[in-house]
Design a protein around this motif. Sequence first.
Motif, PDB file in Angstrom:
ATOM      1  N   PRO A 151       0.812  -1.227   0.000  1.00 23.57           N
ATOM      2  CA  PRO A 151       0.000   0.000   0.000  1.00 23.57           C
ATOM      3  C   PRO A 151       0.842   1.272   0.000  1.00 23.57           C
ATOM      4  O   PRO A 151       0.482   2.277  -0.611  1.00 23.57           O
ATOM      5  CB  PRO A 151      -0.840  -0.106   1.269  1.00 23.57           C
ATOM      6  CG  PRO A 151      -0.817  -1.549   1.646  1.00 23.57           C
ATOM      7  CD  PRO A 151       0.475  -2.098   1.127  1.00 23.57           C
ATOM      8  N   VAL A 152       1.973   1.224   0.695  1.00 24.78           N
ATOM      9  CA  VAL A 152       2.869   2.389   0.747  1.00 24.78           C
ATOM     10  C   VAL A 152       3.510   2.596  -0.625  1.00 24.78           C
ATOM     11  O   VAL A 152       3.634   3.735  -1.093  1.00 24.78           O
ATOM     12  CB  VAL A 152       3.937   2.198   1.859  1.00 24.78           C
ATOM     13  CG1 VAL A 152       4.936   3.344   1.850  1.00 24.78           C
ATOM     14  CG2 VAL A 152       3.265   2.080   3.218  1.00 24.78           C
ATOM     15  N   PHE A 153       3.880   1.516  -1.291  1.00 26.22           N
ATOM     16  CA  PHE A 153       4.450   1.638  -2.629  1.00 26.22           C
ATOM     17  C   PHE A 153       3.427   2.241  -3.595  1.00 26.22           C
ATOM     18  O   PHE A 153       3.767   3.084  -4.423  1.00 26.22           O
ATOM     19  CB  PHE A 153       4.938   0.285  -3.136  1.00 26.22           C
ATOM     20  CG  PHE A 153       5.628   0.370  -4.471  1.00 26.22           C
ATOM     21  CD1 PHE A 153       6.801   1.096  -4.624  1.00 26.22           C
ATOM     22  CD2 PHE A 153       5.102  -0.267  -5.584  1.00 26.22           C
ATOM     23  CE1 PHE A 153       7.449   1.178  -5.847  1.00 26.22           C
ATOM     24  CE2 PHE A 153       5.740  -0.194  -6.812  1.00 26.22           C
ATOM     25  CZ  PHE A 153       6.913   0.536  -6.945  1.00 26.22           C
ATOM     26  N   LEU A 159       2.414   9.516  -6.145  1.00 28.29           N
ATOM     27  CA  LEU A 159       3.211  10.745  -6.016  1.00 28.29           C
ATOM     28  C   LEU A 159       4.250  10.891  -7.131  1.00 28.29           C
ATOM     29  O   LEU A 159       4.853  11.946  -7.282  1.00 28.29           O
ATOM     30  CB  LEU A 159       3.946  10.757  -4.669  1.00 28.29           C
ATOM     31  CG  LEU A 159       3.097  10.809  -3.404  1.00 28.29           C
ATOM     32  CD1 LEU A 159       3.967  10.558  -2.173  1.00 28.29           C
ATOM     33  CD2 LEU A 159       2.377  12.151  -3.302  1.00 28.29           C
ATOM     34  N   ALA A 160       4.460   9.833  -7.891  1.00 26.68           N
ATOM     35  CA  ALA A 160       5.555   9.783  -8.865  1.00 26.68           C
ATOM     36  C   ALA A 160       5.337  10.723 -10.045  1.00 26.68           C
ATOM     37  O   ALA A 160       4.201  11.055 -10.402  1.00 26.68           O
ATOM     38  CB  ALA A 160       5.731   8.353  -9.368  1.00 26.68           C
ATOM     39  N   GLU A 161       6.457  11.114 -10.623  1.00 26.77           N
ATOM     40  CA  GLU A 161       6.472  11.926 -11.838  1.00 26.77           C
ATOM     41  C   GLU A 161       7.277  11.187 -12.893  1.00 26.77           C
ATOM     42  O   GLU A 161       8.170  10.395 -12.569  1.00 26.77           O
ATOM     43  CB  GLU A 161       7.119  13.284 -11.557  1.00 26.77           C
ATOM     44  CG  GLU A 161       6.369  14.095 -10.526  1.00 26.77           C
ATOM     45  CD  GLU A 161       7.109  15.377 -10.150  1.00 26.77           C
ATOM     46  OE1 GLU A 161       8.280  15.558 -10.587  1.00 26.77           O
ATOM     47  OE2 GLU A 161       6.531  16.184  -9.425  1.00 26.77           O
ATOM     48  N   CYS A 170      10.356   6.869 -17.352  1.00 27.38           N
ATOM     49  CA  CYS A 170      10.447   6.240 -16.036  1.00 27.38           C
ATOM     50  C   CYS A 170       9.635   7.033 -15.022  1.00 27.38           C
ATOM     51  O   CYS A 170       9.571   8.259 -15.095  1.00 27.38           O
ATOM     52  CB  CYS A 170      11.918   6.195 -15.612  1.00 27.38           C
ATOM     53  SG  CYS A 170      12.223   5.299 -14.093  1.00 27.38           S
ATOM     54  N   LEU A 171       9.008   6.316 -14.081  1.00 27.26           N
ATOM     55  CA  LEU A 171       8.339   6.946 -12.948  1.00 27.26           C
ATOM     56  C   LEU A 171       9.319   7.010 -11.787  1.00 27.26           C
ATOM     57  O   LEU A 171      10.083   6.065 -11.564  1.00 27.26           O
ATOM     58  CB  LEU A 171       7.127   6.127 -12.502  1.00 27.26           C
ATOM     59  CG  LEU A 171       5.862   6.226 -13.318  1.00 27.26           C
ATOM     60  CD1 LEU A 171       4.794   5.321 -12.707  1.00 27.26           C
ATOM     61  CD2 LEU A 171       5.362   7.646 -13.389  1.00 27.26           C
ATOM     62  N   GLY A 172       9.254   8.104 -11.038  1.00 27.56           N
ATOM     63  CA  GLY A 172      10.125   8.228  -9.877  1.00 27.56           C
ATOM     64  C   GLY A 172       9.609   9.274  -8.916  1.00 27.56           C
ATOM     65  O   GLY A 172       8.699  10.039  -9.236  1.00 27.56           O
ATOM     66  N   PRO A 181      14.109   6.302  -8.997  1.00 19.07           N
ATOM     67  CA  PRO A 181      13.259   5.656  -9.998  1.00 19.07           C
ATOM     68  C   PRO A 181      12.468   4.511  -9.375  1.00 19.07           C
ATOM     69  O   PRO A 181      12.988   3.747  -8.561  1.00 19.07           O
ATOM     70  CB  PRO A 181      14.247   5.144 -11.040  1.00 19.07           C
ATOM     71  CG  PRO A 181      15.542   5.011 -10.321  1.00 19.07           C
ATOM     72  CD  PRO A 181      15.526   6.032  -9.209  1.00 19.07           C
ATOM     73  N   LEU A 182      11.193   4.425  -9.752  1.00 22.79           N
ATOM     74  CA  LEU A 182      10.331   3.351  -9.266  1.00 22.79           C
ATOM     75  C   LEU A 182      10.113   2.276 -10.317  1.00 22.79           C
ATOM     76  O   LEU A 182       9.730   1.163 -10.005  1.00 22.79           O
ATOM     77  CB  LEU A 182       8.975   3.911  -8.817  1.00 22.79           C
ATOM     78  CG  LEU A 182       9.009   4.958  -7.701  1.00 22.79           C
ATOM     79  CD1 LEU A 182       7.597   5.437  -7.386  1.00 22.79           C
ATOM     80  CD2 LEU A 182       9.691   4.421  -6.454  1.00 22.79           C
TER      81      LEU A 182
END
Length: 190
Positions: A151-153, A159-161, A170-172, A181-182
């Motif tokens: 859930p935290v991830f 929140l990622a951009e 890439c999302l991060g 980076p996520l």
Amino acid sequence: MSTKSETGLDGVIAAARQAPERGLPPVHLWNPARSGEIDIVIRRDGRWFHEGAVIGREAMVRLFSTVLRKDPDGYWLVTPAEKLRITVEDAPFIAVRVDREGDALRFLTNVGDEVIAGPDHSIRVETDPYTGEPQPYLHVRRGLEARIARPVFYELVELAEERELREGLCLGVTSNGAWFPLGAAGSHLP
């Protein structure tokens, strides 16, 4: 007062209780000559077991977490008198909460550690080779990590951009001046 030094589980408890409030004992400075093993396992879900039974007292788990150390040869509960090897199935802690505070991401672990992600407390994401699912982690202290709860991830993904990298879009997330980076954009969609 006894002059005999305590060993085993009693020694770990005694050393951990010497730490001021939530402060941490200087386990990184302790190099005891005596070492051994103790039947403590930290499961992937964050539960601690001793001799096959769950350690149900949250205060005891928090206490033990303060004397936990990761060395090149494994995880240890360390006191000035001895160090005891334990088993950790994944990461010793779980990041159970994240809050955005200005330009920082503040995490809370299952053992009460508060960690602000940044240059000294990085977020990393591995990919499970079998399922392709992301496995996110947060550096807590001196090589000890927290697995970021699902859930935290998902909150981090919200929140990622997006950023364009050599590998593609890439999302991060950014925290405390660092970008983490996520995963590839679109890879976290259900």
